[in-house]
Design an enzyme around this catalytic site. Sequence first.
Site, short mmCIF file in Angstrom:
data_model
loop_
_atom_site.label_atom_id
_atom_site.label_comp_id
_atom_site.label_asym_id
_atom_site.label_seq_id
_atom_site.Cartn_x
_atom_site.Cartn_y
_atom_site.Cartn_z
N ASN A 10 -7.58 14.12 -72.40
CA ASN A 10 -6.38 14.95 -72.42
C ASN A 10 -5.14 14.08 -72.61
O ASN A 10 -4.71 13.40 -71.69
CB ASN A 10 -6.30 15.74 -71.11
CG ASN A 10 -5.16 16.72 -71.07
OD1 ASN A 10 -4.18 16.58 -71.80
ND2 ASN A 10 -5.28 17.71 -70.21
N ALA A 11 -4.57 14.12 -73.82
CA ALA A 11 -3.38 13.31 -74.13
C ALA A 11 -2.21 13.68 -73.22
O ALA A 11 -1.39 12.82 -72.87
CB ALA A 11 -2.99 13.48 -75.59
N LYS A 13 -2.39 14.50 -70.09
CA LYS A 13 -2.60 13.85 -68.81
C LYS A 13 -2.17 12.38 -68.87
O LYS A 13 -1.61 11.85 -67.92
CB LYS A 13 -4.07 13.96 -68.40
CG LYS A 13 -4.31 13.71 -66.93
CD LYS A 13 -5.72 14.11 -66.58
CE LYS A 13 -5.92 14.12 -65.10
NZ LYS A 13 -7.27 14.52 -64.72
N ASP A 68 -9.92 12.44 -59.92
CA ASP A 68 -10.57 13.73 -59.75
C ASP A 68 -9.76 14.47 -58.71
O ASP A 68 -9.36 13.89 -57.70
CB ASP A 68 -12.02 13.57 -59.30
CG ASP A 68 -12.79 14.88 -59.45
OD1 ASP A 68 -12.79 15.43 -60.57
OD2 ASP A 68 -13.39 15.34 -58.46
N SER A 69 -9.46 15.71 -58.99
CA SER A 69 -8.56 16.43 -58.09
C SER A 69 -8.94 17.91 -58.02
O SER A 69 -9.69 18.42 -58.84
CB SER A 69 -7.11 16.29 -58.54
OG SER A 69 -6.96 16.77 -59.86
N ARG A 176 -1.39 13.77 -57.06
CA ARG A 176 -1.67 12.75 -58.08
C ARG A 176 -0.68 11.58 -57.94
O ARG A 176 -1.05 10.42 -58.01
CB ARG A 176 -1.60 13.38 -59.48
CG ARG A 176 -2.03 12.44 -60.58
CD ARG A 176 -2.29 13.17 -61.90
NE ARG A 176 -3.55 13.91 -61.82
CZ ARG A 176 -3.65 15.25 -61.81
NH1 ARG A 176 -2.58 16.00 -61.92
NH2 ARG A 176 -4.83 15.82 -61.73
#
Length: 193
Positions: A10-11, A13, A68-69, A176
Amino acid sequence: MIQVVLATHNAHKVEELRRILGDALTGIELIGYDGPEPVEDGDTFEANALIKARAAALHTGLPALADDSGISVAALGGAPGIHSARYAGNRDDTENLELLLANLAEQDDRAATFDCAAAFVDGEYEHVERGIWPGTVLREATGAGGFGYDPIFKPDGLSVSSAELRADEKNAISHRARAFGQIMPVVRKRLLG
């Protein structure tokens, strides 16, 4: 400039993390990942983050970061937790959110946390940090920003959902931001001395 691969296709992200980390990336070029996606079969956020970071490091030969969330709700025994992205059976944010609201319909206890595990892998070296953003699940979605469960998550100490925060506000205090804020000093020491 030392390259570090972020284990995501995912660009957006990659760009989001660049904004979150800002000056912490001085001397480090964060790049996207183009390799195969590993099977995330860990039973914790930490395990899944490590699975992704290990796969990216192995495929590229570069140091790798991954996360990972998800959202964990106390009244649901911590669910959806590591299953947040596919809670309703697929990766549809709206369906996941609606299922969570339905499962909490009769609940007064709406305490929840957004959780993020950030993993760093450089050869045999591995390190994981966990960021936790406490809050409550609202009774209905509000706000047009963010993604996933943001419209129904009200962070503790705020009167709005995380979907009502500006991107820079969210990036400063999110799960995050907390996880990567804790891991970047380790990354910098390992790579830059």
